[in-house]
Each structure stands twice: as C-alpha cells, then as structure tokens.
Design an enzyme around this catalytic site. Structure first.
Site, PDB file in Angstrom:
ATOM      1  N   GLU A 144       0.836  -1.320  -0.187  1.00  0.00           N
ATOM      2  CA  GLU A 144      -0.080   0.090  -0.048  1.00  0.00           C
ATOM      3  C   GLU A 144       0.919   1.267   0.004  1.00  0.00           C
ATOM      4  OE1 GLU A 144      -2.503   1.359  -0.750  1.00  0.00           O
ATOM      5  OE2 GLU A 144      -4.401   0.652   0.152  1.00  0.00           O
ATOM      6  N   ASP A 153      -4.750   5.284   6.236  1.00  0.00           N
ATOM      7  CA  ASP A 153      -5.267   6.236   6.669  1.00  0.00           C
ATOM      8  C   ASP A 153      -6.265   5.924   7.915  1.00  0.00           C
ATOM      9  OD1 ASP A 153      -6.311   9.011   7.226  1.00  0.00           O
ATOM     10  OD2 ASP A 153      -7.065   8.922   5.093  1.00  0.00           O
ATOM     11  N   LYS A 170      -0.415   7.120   8.517  1.00  0.00           N
ATOM     12  CA  LYS A 170      -1.108   8.300   9.301  1.00  0.00           C
ATOM     13  C   LYS A 170      -1.925   7.835  10.630  1.00  0.00           C
ATOM     14  CE  LYS A 170      -2.365  11.671   5.836  1.00  0.00           C
ATOM     15  NZ  LYS A 170      -3.625  12.184   5.135  1.00  0.00           N
ATOM     16  N   PHE A 183      -2.229  16.561   3.885  1.00  0.00           N
ATOM     17  CA  PHE A 183      -2.537  15.899   2.583  1.00  0.00           C
ATOM     18  C   PHE A 183      -1.562  15.624   1.748  1.00  0.00           C
ATOM     19  CE2 PHE A 183      -6.674  15.124   0.210  1.00  0.00           C
ATOM     20  CZ  PHE A 183      -5.971  14.841  -1.078  1.00  0.00           C
ATOM     21  N   ARG A 212      -0.107  11.960  -9.116  1.00  0.00           N
ATOM     22  CA  ARG A 212       0.594  10.483  -8.998  1.00  0.00           C
ATOM     23  C   ARG A 212       1.845  10.347  -9.478  1.00  0.00           C
ATOM     24  NH1 ARG A 212      -3.748   7.133  -7.101  1.00  0.00           N
ATOM     25  NH2 ARG A 212      -5.729   7.552  -8.172  1.00  0.00           N
TER      26      ARG A 212
HETATM   27  C1  PRP Z   1      -5.860   5.268  -0.662  1.00  0.00           C
HETATM   28  C2  PRP Z   1      -4.707   4.339  -0.361  1.00  0.00           C
HETATM   29  C3  PRP Z   1      -5.647   3.062   0.317  1.00  0.00           C
HETATM   30  C4  PRP Z   1      -6.425   3.880   1.221  1.00  0.00           C
HETATM   31  C5  PRP Z   1      -6.131   4.109   2.560  1.00  0.00           C
HETATM   32  O1  PRP Z   1      -6.464   4.576  -1.508  1.00  0.00           O
HETATM   33  O2  PRP Z   1      -4.172   3.991  -1.470  1.00  0.00           O
HETATM   34  O3  PRP Z   1      -5.941   2.102  -0.417  1.00  0.00           O
HETATM   35  O4  PRP Z   1      -6.873   5.048   0.482  1.00  0.00           O
HETATM   36  O5  PRP Z   1      -7.084   4.502   3.194  1.00  0.00           O
HETATM   37  P1  PRP Z   1      -7.678   3.906   4.630  1.00  0.00           P
HETATM   38  O6  PRP Z   1      -6.874   3.671   5.452  1.00  0.00           O
HETATM   39  O7  PRP Z   1      -8.757   5.018   5.168  1.00  0.00           O
HETATM   40  O8  PRP Z   1      -8.917   3.098   4.072  1.00  0.00           O
HETATM   41  P2  PRP Z   1      -7.687   5.485  -2.455  1.00  0.00           P
HETATM   42  O9  PRP Z   1      -8.866   5.228  -2.030  1.00  0.00           O
HETATM   43  O10 PRP Z   1      -7.393   6.921  -2.492  1.00  0.00           O
HETATM   44  O11 PRP Z   1      -7.554   4.951  -4.011  1.00  0.00           O
HETATM   45  P3  PRP Z   1      -6.256   5.028  -5.086  1.00  0.00           P
HETATM   46  O12 PRP Z   1      -5.000   4.181  -4.562  1.00  0.00           O
HETATM   47  O13 PRP Z   1      -6.782   4.322  -6.358  1.00  0.00           O
HETATM   48  O14 PRP Z   1      -5.944   6.610  -5.326  1.00  0.00           O
END
Ligand code: PRP
Length: 188
Positions: free
Chosen positions: A104, A108, A136, A157, A170
């Site tokens: 990952e 978050d 985080k 952010f 990205r």
């Molecule tokens: C982000 C990140 C994780 C997730 C973490 O993905 O890559 O998959 O959010 O958040 P959490 O701990 O609150 O679940 P995102 O949904 O932004 O998709 P992306 O990777 O396609 O940008």
C-alpha cells in the site's frame, strides 16, 4: 507549463529519501521471508496508489516473487474518504501455499487494509502481511497496524509517488504535502 512543485507546501520525501526508506523496507522483508520453504510469496499492490512504491520495492527483492493486483477505492474525488469498494481478488486454488504481502502507499483510517487482510485470510492464505510506504496513525478509525511502515506522517494531505488528489500528482517522483488552498479553495 505548470510546475506541480509550486502546489506543494513542503517536499516530504525526495527521491533519495524514498530510495533509502524503500531499501530498508526491502532488507527487512527479505530477512523475514528468507525461510519460507517452497511457499509462494505473492506481492499484491493495491491499485492505483501503490504502483510506484510496489515497483521500487519489488525490484529490490532478489528472490522469486509473484505479483497480482487488487483495487480498492475509498476517496471519491476530494480529500474526504467515502464508501470503500474492493475489487475482485486474485483467483487461485493454492492459497494454503501462498504468503500474501499486500503493498500500500498509505494507511489512513485503516478500513481498506483491515478489510483486505480479512479477505485474504478468508481465502486461506498461509500468511498475510502488509507493507505501507506511509502511515497516518492519527487518522485511524479501526484497529489496524501494518507489518512494515516506511514513514509515519502527521495528518497532512500528501500527494506524489502514486498518491493523488482528484487523480492528479500521482506521477511525481517525490511525496509532497499539498497546499491547503489547492484542495480547500474556499479556505482562502
Ligand atoms: C488510498 C490508499 C489506500 C486507502 C487508505 O486509496 O491507497 O488504499 O486510501 O485509506 P484508509 O486507510 O482510510 O482505508 P484511494 O482510495 O485513494 O485509491 P487510489 O489508491 O486509487 O488513489
């Protein structure tokens, strides 16, 4: 031409810092997975954000690794998390012989990873671990800790090196903190 570095409040991890952190993670992972017998190590980057980190990490591992992908999305367009959706999981029939390493970019709230780890356990994987470039912890809403973390960060952010804001940034080769007025124009 717009220079995206002007949209950053601060560069958090420049390319040499990223390389150093990822090398350390790769060394720890190589050590931990050294005695696996004939089990398969299946690396699973979570689309889309993890692809840059996964590429940099996996090219530093010198033993055989299989790769598959899962998709997860929780951020709908803006800065706030929306409903979580997990895509299809890899289709295989030898899960008892597979060590899963989920890759990952950021943890978050922890919802995505905790749901995903449960899915791979349910499939019967021999083991399931998570490596995340960033963490985080102040944002956690469920109990979850990754097995390997590159850097713990405050609740800022962050974009770049796979991380986006509304699908932008990205492809930056660094991780930066986005200026607040970019994602909250009304704050100014
Ligand atoms: C982000 C990140 C994780 C997730 C973490 O993905 O890559 O998959 O959010 O958040 P959490 O701990 O609150 O679940 P995102 O949904 O932004 O998709 P992306 O990777 O396609 O940008």
């Amino acid at each position: 031409m717009h220079d995206p570095s002007q949209d950053m409040e601060q560069i958090l991890l420049d390319p040499p810092a990223l390389d150093r952190i990822i090398s350390e993670l790769a060394a720890r992972i190589a050590q931990d997975y050294a005695e696996r017998g004939d089990k398969t190590l299946l690396a699973i980057p979570v689309l889309k954000g993890a692809i840059f980190f996964a590429t940099a990490l996996l090219e530093k591992l010198t033993f055989p690794v299989e790769i598959d992908f899962v998709s997860a999305s929780s951020y709908r367009k803006g800065a706030e998390a929306g409903a979580l959706s997990l895509g299809a999981l890899p289709d295989r029939n030898d899960w008892e012989n597979v060590d899963v390493l989920i890759i990952e970019d950021i943890v978050d709230t922890g919802k995505t990873l905790s749901a995903m780890v449960e899915e791979f356990k349910r499939l019967g994987a021999a083991s399931v671990r998570v490596v995340s470039l960033l963490d985080k912890p102040s944002r956690r809403s469920v109990t979850f800790s990754a097995d390997y973390i590159g850097l713990e960060i405050p609740n800022a952010f962050v974009v770049g090196f796979g991380l986006d804001y509304a699908e932008r940034y990205r492809n930056l080769p660094y991780v930066g903190i986005l200026r607040r007025d970019i994602y909250e124009p009304s704050a100014h």
